[in-house]
Motif scaffolding. Structure first.
Motif, mmCIF file in Angstrom:
data_model
loop_
_atom_site.group_PDB
_atom_site.id
_atom_site.type_symbol
_atom_site.label_atom_id
_atom_site.label_comp_id
_atom_site.label_asym_id
_atom_site.label_seq_id
_atom_site.Cartn_x
_atom_site.Cartn_y
_atom_site.Cartn_z
ATOM 1 N N THR A 20 0.830 -1.212 0.000
ATOM 2 C CA THR A 20 0.000 0.000 0.000
ATOM 3 C C THR A 20 0.865 1.263 0.000
ATOM 4 O OG1 THR A 20 -0.178 -0.155 2.426
ATOM 5 C CG2 THR A 20 -1.993 -1.055 1.103
ATOM 6 N N LYS A 21 2.061 1.185 0.579
ATOM 7 C CA LYS A 21 2.971 2.329 0.532
ATOM 8 C C LYS A 21 3.420 2.598 -0.896
ATOM 9 C CE LYS A 21 3.067 2.922 5.009
ATOM 10 N NZ LYS A 21 2.427 4.100 5.656
ATOM 11 N N VAL A 22 3.677 1.532 -1.638
ATOM 12 C CA VAL A 22 4.052 1.688 -3.037
ATOM 13 C C VAL A 22 2.893 2.274 -3.832
ATOM 14 C CG1 VAL A 22 4.809 0.480 -5.121
ATOM 15 C CG2 VAL A 22 5.700 -0.220 -2.894
ATOM 16 N N ILE A 23 1.667 1.822 -3.523
ATOM 17 C CA ILE A 23 0.487 2.340 -4.224
ATOM 18 C C ILE A 23 0.289 3.824 -3.932
ATOM 19 C CG2 ILE A 23 -2.021 2.184 -4.414
ATOM 20 C CD1 ILE A 23 -1.789 -0.803 -3.826
ATOM 21 N N SER A 24 0.445 4.219 -2.667
ATOM 22 C CA SER A 24 0.277 5.633 -2.329
ATOM 23 C C SER A 24 1.335 6.498 -3.014
ATOM 24 C CB SER A 24 0.340 5.824 -0.811
ATOM 25 O OG SER A 24 1.596 5.439 -0.292
ATOM 26 N N SER A 25 2.536 5.959 -3.174
ATOM 27 C CA SER A 25 3.567 6.691 -3.910
ATOM 28 C C SER A 25 3.206 6.785 -5.393
ATOM 29 C CB SER A 25 4.927 6.003 -3.757
ATOM 30 O OG SER A 25 5.350 6.017 -2.418
ATOM 31 N N GLY A 26 2.387 5.840 -5.855
ATOM 32 C CA GLY A 26 1.941 5.886 -7.239
ATOM 33 C C GLY A 26 1.099 7.113 -7.541
ATOM 34 N N VAL A 27 0.424 7.645 -6.517
ATOM 35 C CA VAL A 27 -0.345 8.878 -6.707
ATOM 36 C C VAL A 27 0.603 10.021 -7.054
ATOM 37 C CG1 VAL A 27 -1.859 10.554 -5.583
ATOM 38 C CG2 VAL A 27 -2.150 8.108 -5.139
ATOM 39 N N ASN A 28 1.724 10.099 -6.344
ATOM 40 C CA ASN A 28 2.727 11.118 -6.649
ATOM 41 C C ASN A 28 3.364 10.889 -8.017
ATOM 42 O OD1 ASN A 28 2.330 12.366 -4.176
ATOM 43 N ND2 ASN A 28 3.996 11.271 -3.178
ATOM 44 N N LEU A 29 3.475 9.615 -8.403
ATOM 45 C CA LEU A 29 4.021 9.305 -9.725
ATOM 46 C C LEU A 29 3.119 9.862 -10.822
ATOM 47 C CD1 LEU A 29 6.040 7.820 -11.563
ATOM 48 C CD2 LEU A 29 4.627 5.774 -11.311
ATOM 49 N N LEU A 30 1.819 9.696 -10.659
ATOM 50 C CA LEU A 30 0.871 10.232 -11.644
ATOM 51 C C LEU A 30 0.945 11.754 -11.706
ATOM 52 C CD1 LEU A 30 -2.247 7.973 -10.937
ATOM 53 C CD2 LEU A 30 -0.601 7.772 -12.807
ATOM 54 N N ALA A 31 1.095 12.386 -10.536
ATOM 55 C CA ALA A 31 1.225 13.840 -10.497
ATOM 56 C C ALA A 31 2.515 14.292 -11.175
ATOM 57 C CB ALA A 31 1.176 14.337 -9.060
ATOM 58 N N SER A 32 3.581 13.522 -10.985
ATOM 59 C CA SER A 32 4.855 13.836 -11.640
ATOM 60 C C SER A 32 4.731 13.723 -13.154
ATOM 61 C CB SER A 32 5.960 12.903 -11.134
ATOM 62 O OG SER A 32 6.183 13.085 -9.750
ATOM 63 N N MET A 33 3.927 12.775 -13.607
ATOM 64 C CA MET A 33 3.684 12.652 -15.045
ATOM 65 C C MET A 33 2.964 13.885 -15.578
ATOM 66 S SD MET A 33 5.056 9.945 -16.196
ATOM 67 C CE MET A 33 4.245 9.907 -17.796
ATOM 68 N N LEU A 34 2.052 14.437 -14.765
ATOM 69 C CA LEU A 34 1.375 15.678 -15.158
ATOM 70 C C LEU A 34 2.381 16.817 -15.263
ATOM 71 C CD1 LEU A 34 -1.152 17.349 -15.728
ATOM 72 C CD2 LEU A 34 -1.500 17.548 -13.245
ATOM 73 N N ALA A 35 3.316 16.864 -14.313
ATOM 74 C CA ALA A 35 4.366 17.884 -14.366
ATOM 75 C C ALA A 35 5.219 17.716 -15.620
ATOM 76 C CB ALA A 35 5.241 17.787 -13.115
ATOM 77 N N LEU A 36 5.491 16.471 -15.991
ATOM 78 C CA LEU A 36 6.275 16.199 -17.195
ATOM 79 C C LEU A 36 5.537 16.689 -18.444
ATOM 80 C CD1 LEU A 36 8.687 14.922 -18.644
ATOM 81 C CD2 LEU A 36 7.494 12.722 -18.533
ATOM 82 N N VAL A 37 4.240 16.457 -18.487
ATOM 83 C CA VAL A 37 3.434 16.927 -19.624
ATOM 84 C C VAL A 37 3.489 18.451 -19.723
ATOM 85 C CG1 VAL A 37 1.087 17.104 -20.540
ATOM 86 C CG2 VAL A 37 1.894 14.931 -19.599
ATOM 87 N N ILE A 38 3.398 19.111 -18.573
ATOM 88 C CA ILE A 38 3.447 20.579 -18.557
ATOM 89 C C ILE A 38 4.780 21.079 -19.108
ATOM 90 C CG2 ILE A 38 3.485 22.613 -17.053
ATOM 91 C CD1 ILE A 38 1.549 21.136 -15.203
ATOM 92 N N VAL A 39 5.867 20.468 -18.677
ATOM 93 C CA VAL A 39 7.198 20.878 -19.133
ATOM 94 C C VAL A 39 7.361 20.608 -20.625
ATOM 95 C CG1 VAL A 39 9.674 20.422 -18.911
ATOM 96 C CG2 VAL A 39 8.244 20.574 -16.879
ATOM 97 N N MET A 40 6.838 19.489 -21.107
ATOM 98 C CA MET A 40 6.932 19.177 -22.529
ATOM 99 C C MET A 40 6.172 20.193 -23.368
ATOM 100 S SD MET A 40 6.654 14.997 -22.553
ATOM 101 C CE MET A 40 6.940 14.891 -24.325
ATOM 102 N N VAL A 41 5.033 20.644 -22.860
ATOM 103 C CA VAL A 41 4.244 21.652 -23.581
ATOM 104 C C VAL A 41 4.971 22.991 -23.587
ATOM 105 C CG1 VAL A 41 2.101 22.994 -23.563
ATOM 106 C CG2 VAL A 41 2.035 20.533 -23.126
ATOM 107 N N VAL A 42 5.507 23.380 -22.443
ATOM 108 C CA VAL A 42 6.193 24.667 -22.331
ATOM 109 C C VAL A 42 7.443 24.707 -23.192
ATOM 110 C CG1 VAL A 42 7.441 26.196 -20.735
ATOM 111 C CG2 VAL A 42 5.284 25.158 -20.030
ATOM 112 N N THR A 43 8.201 23.605 -23.200
ATOM 113 C CA THR A 43 9.444 23.560 -23.976
ATOM 114 C C THR A 43 9.215 23.140 -25.428
ATOM 115 O OG1 THR A 43 9.865 21.272 -23.266
ATOM 116 C CG2 THR A 43 10.802 23.046 -21.923
ATOM 117 N N ARG A 44 7.959 22.893 -25.775
ATOM 118 C CA ARG A 44 7.591 22.505 -27.137
ATOM 119 C C ARG A 44 8.325 21.247 -27.587
ATOM 120 N NH1 ARG A 44 7.361 28.374 -30.340
ATOM 121 N NH2 ARG A 44 5.803 29.339 -28.940
ATOM 122 N N ALA A 45 8.381 20.290 -26.702
ATOM 123 C CA ALA A 45 9.017 19.023 -27.019
ATOM 124 C C ALA A 45 8.186 18.263 -28.054
ATOM 125 C CB ALA A 45 9.166 18.182 -25.758
#
Length: 262
Positions: free
Chosen positions: A109-134
């Motif tokens: 369950t600790k790994v699963i709860s960290s998965g929530v942060n992983l999904l949020a980090s993926m959102l951050a990655l999408v934002i950076v890709m859009v800003v940098t026009r990757a």
């Protein structure tokens, strides 16, 4: 099927444990879950400013912010999930003593709860890709594979650490030192080409590092728009299998003595 039936039977408990971890982490925080997106963005900004100049002469990194964040997504998830899972049995001692619950649910369950942060980090990655026009290509859909690899590998390591930490509490204090060294031996910040100037033994360790394989695959499909070499997938699957087998065996062998030591 037996494992799935356990998850179905205890799904309410799993949900409560995961939600408790998330609420505890962001208790009394004004921004709450928004920090799961802001943290990687702010860290990426700082590291990009500091290191992009130093690594500018290595021409193989065209979009350093995305390159950096790809490494952070993988390593930060592994670091966070294994760190909090390591003390999951010790910190759940009162519950384990009172009622019967499959003990492996606590590190999982600790790994699963960290998965929530992983999904949020993926959102951050999408934002950076859009800003940098990757450039975004269909291969980005294959990003699920390295994420699955690091999830399975982290689960195996978490089972191992949570079992060992019951008997050797010093591990909980030493682990931050271990992960710091592990981070520097993982190409999170620096480009792989910098290893050409490193000693042979350093290059060997970095290439043998399981997180290196996960990150290489992730960067290939997200940043480079190509499929990763098959050998990287073979290595990743082998590391995941080894971690799960060793972690499960150690946990199963030790779990009967947990109640005597917590």
């Amino acid at each position: 099927m037996s494992l799935l039936s356990v998850f179905v039977k205890y799904r309410a408990l799993i949900n409560q444990l995961v939600m408790r971890d998330i609420k505890t982490k962001y208790r009394r925080s004004i921004l709450g879950l928004l920090w799961t997106v802001l943290n990687p963005l702010l860290m990426m900004t700082v590291l990009s400013i500091v290191f992009s100049y130093f690594f500018s002469r290595y021409g193989d990194v065209e979009n350093f912010p995305v390159y950096l964040l790809c490494g952070q997504v993988i390593f930060n998830f592994f670091n966070e999930s294994t760190s909090i899972a390591m003390g999951s049995i010790v910190h759940s001692g009162e519950l384990i003593k009172k009622v019967y619950v499959p003990k492996y649910l606590f590190p999982i369950t600790k790994v699963i709860s960290s998965g929530v942060n992983l999904l949020a980090s993926m959102l951050a990655l999408v934002i950076v890709m859009v800003v940098t026009r990757a450039k975004v290509t269909p291969t980005v859909l294959l990003a699920v594979l390295p994420l699955l690899y690091v999830l399975l590998f982290s689960t195996g390591v978490s089972l191992f650490l949570s079992a060992v930490a019951v008997s050797f509490r010093d591990l909980m204090h030493l682990y931050s030192v271990i992960t710091t060294a592990w981070m520097y031996l993982t190409p999170v910040i620096y480009p792989m080409s910098i290893l050409e100037e490193a000693p042979a033994w350093v290059t060997f360790i970095v290439n043998a590092n399981p997180l290196t394989a996960f990150i290489k695959i992730f960067r290939a499909v997200v940043l480079d728009g190509v499929t990763a070499p098959a050998i990287l997938h073979v290595q990743s699957i082998a590391w995941c299998a080894a971690a799960l087998v060793i972690g499960s065996l150690v946990f199963k062998k030790s779990q009967d003595t947990f109640i005597l030591k917590i």
